[in-house]
Design an enzyme around this catalytic site. Structure first.
Site, mmCIF file in Angstrom:
data_model
loop_
_atom_site.group_PDB
_atom_site.id
_atom_site.type_symbol
_atom_site.label_atom_id
_atom_site.label_comp_id
_atom_site.label_asym_id
_atom_site.label_seq_id
_atom_site.Cartn_x
_atom_site.Cartn_y
_atom_site.Cartn_z
ATOM 1 N N GLY A 250 0.794 -1.226 0.000
ATOM 2 C CA GLY A 250 0.000 0.000 0.000
ATOM 3 C C GLY A 250 0.821 1.268 0.000
ATOM 4 O O GLY A 250 0.279 2.347 0.250
ATOM 5 N N GLU A 286 5.125 -5.640 1.766
ATOM 6 C CA GLU A 286 4.724 -6.178 0.459
ATOM 7 C C GLU A 286 4.321 -5.079 -0.517
ATOM 8 O O GLU A 286 3.162 -5.008 -0.931
ATOM 9 C CB GLU A 286 3.498 -7.080 0.625
ATOM 10 C CG GLU A 286 3.729 -8.341 1.386
ATOM 11 C CD GLU A 286 2.427 -9.093 1.619
ATOM 12 O OE1 GLU A 286 2.504 -10.276 1.954
ATOM 13 O OE2 GLU A 286 1.343 -8.487 1.473
ATOM 14 N N PRO A 287 5.227 -4.231 -0.907
ATOM 15 C CA PRO A 287 4.851 -3.178 -1.852
ATOM 16 C C PRO A 287 4.625 -3.744 -3.258
ATOM 17 O O PRO A 287 5.384 -4.614 -3.706
ATOM 18 C CB PRO A 287 6.076 -2.253 -1.846
ATOM 19 C CG PRO A 287 7.214 -3.145 -1.455
ATOM 20 C CD PRO A 287 6.646 -4.205 -0.547
ATOM 21 N N GLY A 288 3.578 -3.292 -3.916
ATOM 22 C CA GLY A 288 3.355 -3.655 -5.313
ATOM 23 C C GLY A 288 3.507 -2.413 -6.179
ATOM 24 O O GLY A 288 4.486 -2.238 -6.905
ATOM 25 N N ARG A 289 2.518 -1.529 -6.032
ATOM 26 C CA ARG A 289 2.495 -0.301 -6.822
ATOM 27 C C ARG A 289 3.813 0.464 -6.784
ATOM 28 O O ARG A 289 4.318 0.922 -7.808
ATOM 29 C CB ARG A 289 1.373 0.601 -6.243
ATOM 30 C CG ARG A 289 1.211 1.958 -6.888
ATOM 31 C CD ARG A 289 0.216 2.805 -6.070
ATOM 32 N NE ARG A 289 -0.920 2.021 -5.627
ATOM 33 C CZ ARG A 289 -1.973 1.732 -6.380
ATOM 34 N NH1 ARG A 289 -2.048 2.209 -7.602
ATOM 35 N NH2 ARG A 289 -2.962 0.997 -5.913
ATOM 36 N N ARG A 325 -7.859 2.100 -14.547
ATOM 37 C CA ARG A 325 -7.903 2.771 -13.250
ATOM 38 C C ARG A 325 -8.771 4.033 -13.224
ATOM 39 O O ARG A 325 -9.519 4.225 -12.260
ATOM 40 C CB ARG A 325 -6.485 3.072 -12.750
ATOM 41 C CG ARG A 325 -5.633 1.814 -12.554
ATOM 42 C CD ARG A 325 -4.315 2.098 -11.847
ATOM 43 N NE ARG A 325 -4.522 2.448 -10.465
ATOM 44 C CZ ARG A 325 -4.457 3.664 -9.988
ATOM 45 N NH1 ARG A 325 -4.144 4.686 -10.772
ATOM 46 N NH2 ARG A 325 -4.690 3.897 -8.727
ATOM 47 N N TYR A 329 -11.585 3.496 -10.591
ATOM 48 C CA TYR A 329 -11.304 4.122 -9.291
ATOM 49 C C TYR A 329 -11.374 5.646 -9.334
ATOM 50 O O TYR A 329 -10.948 6.296 -8.373
ATOM 51 C CB TYR A 329 -9.877 3.769 -8.837
ATOM 52 C CG TYR A 329 -9.531 2.304 -8.769
ATOM 53 C CD1 TYR A 329 -10.289 1.408 -8.007
ATOM 54 C CD2 TYR A 329 -8.414 1.808 -9.429
ATOM 55 C CE1 TYR A 329 -9.946 0.075 -7.932
ATOM 56 C CE2 TYR A 329 -8.061 0.473 -9.358
ATOM 57 C CZ TYR A 329 -8.829 -0.392 -8.606
ATOM 58 O OH TYR A 329 -8.478 -1.705 -8.533
ATOM 59 N N CYS A 362 -17.534 2.221 -25.898
ATOM 60 C CA CYS A 362 -18.894 2.735 -25.739
ATOM 61 C C CYS A 362 -19.292 2.743 -24.273
ATOM 62 O O CYS A 362 -20.147 1.959 -23.841
ATOM 63 C CB CYS A 362 -19.875 1.892 -26.540
ATOM 64 S SG CYS A 362 -19.762 2.244 -28.275
ATOM 65 N N TYR A 391 -0.821 -1.845 -12.169
ATOM 66 C CA TYR A 391 -2.244 -2.076 -12.412
ATOM 67 C C TYR A 391 -2.673 -1.449 -13.743
ATOM 68 O O TYR A 391 -3.813 -1.025 -13.889
ATOM 69 C CB TYR A 391 -3.097 -1.556 -11.236
ATOM 70 C CG TYR A 391 -2.638 -2.108 -9.899
ATOM 71 C CD1 TYR A 391 -2.860 -3.449 -9.577
ATOM 72 C CD2 TYR A 391 -1.932 -1.333 -8.986
ATOM 73 C CE1 TYR A 391 -2.416 -3.981 -8.376
ATOM 74 C CE2 TYR A 391 -1.479 -1.855 -7.784
ATOM 75 C CZ TYR A 391 -1.721 -3.181 -7.482
ATOM 76 O OH TYR A 391 -1.288 -3.698 -6.295
HETATM 77 C C1 LIG Z 1 -2.317 -5.895 -3.554
HETATM 78 C C2 LIG Z 1 -1.607 -6.393 -2.385
HETATM 79 C C3 LIG Z 1 -0.395 -5.799 -1.998
HETATM 80 C C4 LIG Z 1 0.225 -4.622 -2.724
HETATM 81 O O1 LIG Z 1 -0.534 -3.480 -2.711
HETATM 82 P P1 LIG Z 1 0.096 -2.150 -3.330
HETATM 83 O O2 LIG Z 1 -0.899 -1.103 -3.051
HETATM 84 O O3 LIG Z 1 0.263 -2.378 -4.779
HETATM 85 O O4 LIG Z 1 1.387 -1.913 -2.646
HETATM 86 C C5 LIG Z 1 0.273 -6.348 -0.927
HETATM 87 N N1 LIG Z 1 -0.233 -7.401 -0.246
HETATM 88 C C6 LIG Z 1 -1.390 -7.984 -0.587
HETATM 89 C C7 LIG Z 1 -1.866 -9.144 0.196
HETATM 90 C C8 LIG Z 1 -2.117 -7.500 -1.654
HETATM 91 O O5 LIG Z 1 -3.265 -8.088 -1.979
#
Ligand SMILES: *Cc1c(COP(=O)(O)O)cnc(C)c1O
Length: 439
Positions: A250, A286-289, A325, A329, A362, A391
């Site tokens: 997050g 656990e960073p993704g974004r 997105r 969102y 559309c 994403y």
């Molecule tokens: C999506 C997710 C993340 C990453 O979230 P980001 O906002 O992209 O950092 C980490 N842990 C879990 C379990 C997730 O589902």
């Protein structure tokens, strides 16, 4: 090179803005590979990994691969030293193919389909260091039914959530994790059936500088739970032998041009503070974004300019099927007009004008912005939709029978097509194959 702090340097700034991309290079790529086109810079992915590792030197850093699962991206992240956090069998399959071994693989099961559990339990037999994170007693039962007794992490619902939109605030949503007040009991039971190695919570996406309070709250609850579970002096329960406390992802990125980047060292300090003394347990994130967002742009070309009484509508060849997105969102993505196909910079004499940039689908929601001031577009101009590496391609789909866009990866400036543009024939492939099966 001067180190500012937390691994942020002049050469590795906290954010790469859409304006920082080389316009000439983007024009070349669009000319060679056509539009819409995702461009993902692996060097920037590495830089983001480096800053995370520098800010959290003692933590296990796990890339939530769902933000961008491209093979080249996964390999870059693996080489940078991060683990992989996977949300499905498909993501585990991709991470294995990209070279992550079991010890660096974490599978988070949310209402997991039977096929996914079968697959991951099978992988765990070959890769016993793989860890499965589960957030419901039912899921634990289903794992045990499959003979699984390996590494397990319990997902907890901490009762606090954060995020840029309610659809991604998972921390307090009952869908995710075992309720906090039952977590200790469920953890102790799980420890009798599995090799319980950790506890986990994820608050949702979009921790921003002004949302650190809820992050702190989540982290502090998880620290408390970890101490309770591992307390050697507890009156009735033996202490559990946990390895880590995972406080999720997050980590926000500044989508708006005037938004400040996350102060990563400050987030790291707040996290360490809030989690308290972990008595030797590791902290995991656990960073993704954060790993991939500012490493990507979506290039799209203007095909229609339509003045209307209220605003000018600028039609482009990318839509919500390429980048969902904004429609899903109400997300803001910066939009930069790179000018005409000749590669010339946008003429300085073109003034900024409020425009609505809309795609070919559309749906009224198929807009990238409404009434936003950008350099007045003309037909043929190339637009860069920025901070699109997370994403973006991942959520691309074929609605309106639109083939998915192409993606190139940049490494040391060299471009490689990593996902070719889909053709019309790709749209009907599954149907045609099904007809063959039925025959
Ligand atoms: C999506 C997710 C993340 C990453 O979230 P980001 O906002 O992209 O950092 C980490 N842990 C879990 C379990 C997730 O589902």
């Amino acid at each position: 090179m001067t180190t500012i702090e937390g691994g942020e340097t002049d050469a590795n700034p906290a954010v790469r803005r859409t304006d920082d991309w080389d316009a000439g290079r983007l024009h070349e790529l669009a000319a060679e590979h056509d539009t819409p086109l995702y461009v993902q810079d692996l060097d920037r992915v590495r830089e983001n990994c480096d800053r995370l590792l520098a800010a959290f030197p003692d933590a296990d850093v796990r890339y939530a691969v769902k933000a961008h699962t491209g093979r080249a991206t996964l390999e870059a992240v693996r080489e940078a030293g991060l683990d992989a956090e996977c949300a499905s069998a498909g993501e585990v399959d991709r991470a294995l193919a990209a070279g992550f071994d079991g010890g660096r693989l974490h599978y988070t099961a949310v209402n997991p389909p039977a096929r996914d559990l079968d697959y991951v339990v099978d992988v765990a037999e070959r890769e016993p260091d793989l860890t499965i994170t589960a957030g419901a007693v039912d899921t634990l039962d289903r794992l045990a039914e499959r003979g699984y007794d390996g590494r397990l992490c319990l997902r907890v619902n901490p009762g606090v959530g954060a995020g840029h939109h309610e659809k991604v605030r998972t921390g307090a949503a009952p869908k995710f994790g075992v309720p906090y007040d039952r977590a200790a009991r469920v953890a102790r039971e799980a420890a009798g059936r599995f090799d319980l190695v950790g506890i986990h919570a994820h608050a949702g996406s979009g921790i921003d500088p002004d949302q650190l309070d809820s992050h702190r709250e989540l982290v502090s609850r998880m620290g408390e739970l970890a101490r309770e579970l591992t307390d050697p002096g507890a009156p009735t329960d033996a202490p559990l032998d946990l390895e880590y406390v995972d406080v999720g992802g997050g980590f926000g990125v500044p989508y708006r041009e005037d938004a400040e980047p996350l102060d990563l060292p400050a987030v790291a300090e707040a996290t360490r503070d809030a989690v308290g003394d972990l008595r030797g347990l590791a902290l995991a994130i656990e960073p993704g974004r954060y790993v991939v967002a500012d490493a990507g742009v979506l290039l799209t070309r203007v095909n229609t300019v339509k003045p209307t009484p209220g605003e000018t509508v600028v039609g482009v060849d990318a839509g919500m099927t390429d980048l969902l997105r904004p429609a899903m969102y109400d997300a803001y993505h910066p939009i930069r007009n790179l000018g005409g196909a000749d590669g010339e910079p946008t003429p300085a004499d073109r003034e900024e004008t409020p425009v609505t940039v809309a795609g070919p689908i559309c749906e009224t929601g198929d807009t990238f912005c409404t009434n936003r001031a950008i350099t007045r577009p003309a037909r043929g101009d190339l637009l860069a939709v920025g901070i699109a590496g997370a994403y973006g391609y991942e959520m691309a789909n074929q609605y309106n029978s639109r083939p998915r866009p192409a993606e190139v990866a940049l490494a040391d400036g060299e471009a490689t097509v990593v996902r070719r543009r889909e053709r019309l024939a790709d749209l009907t492939r599954v149907e045609r194959e099904s007809a063959e099966v039925d025959r």
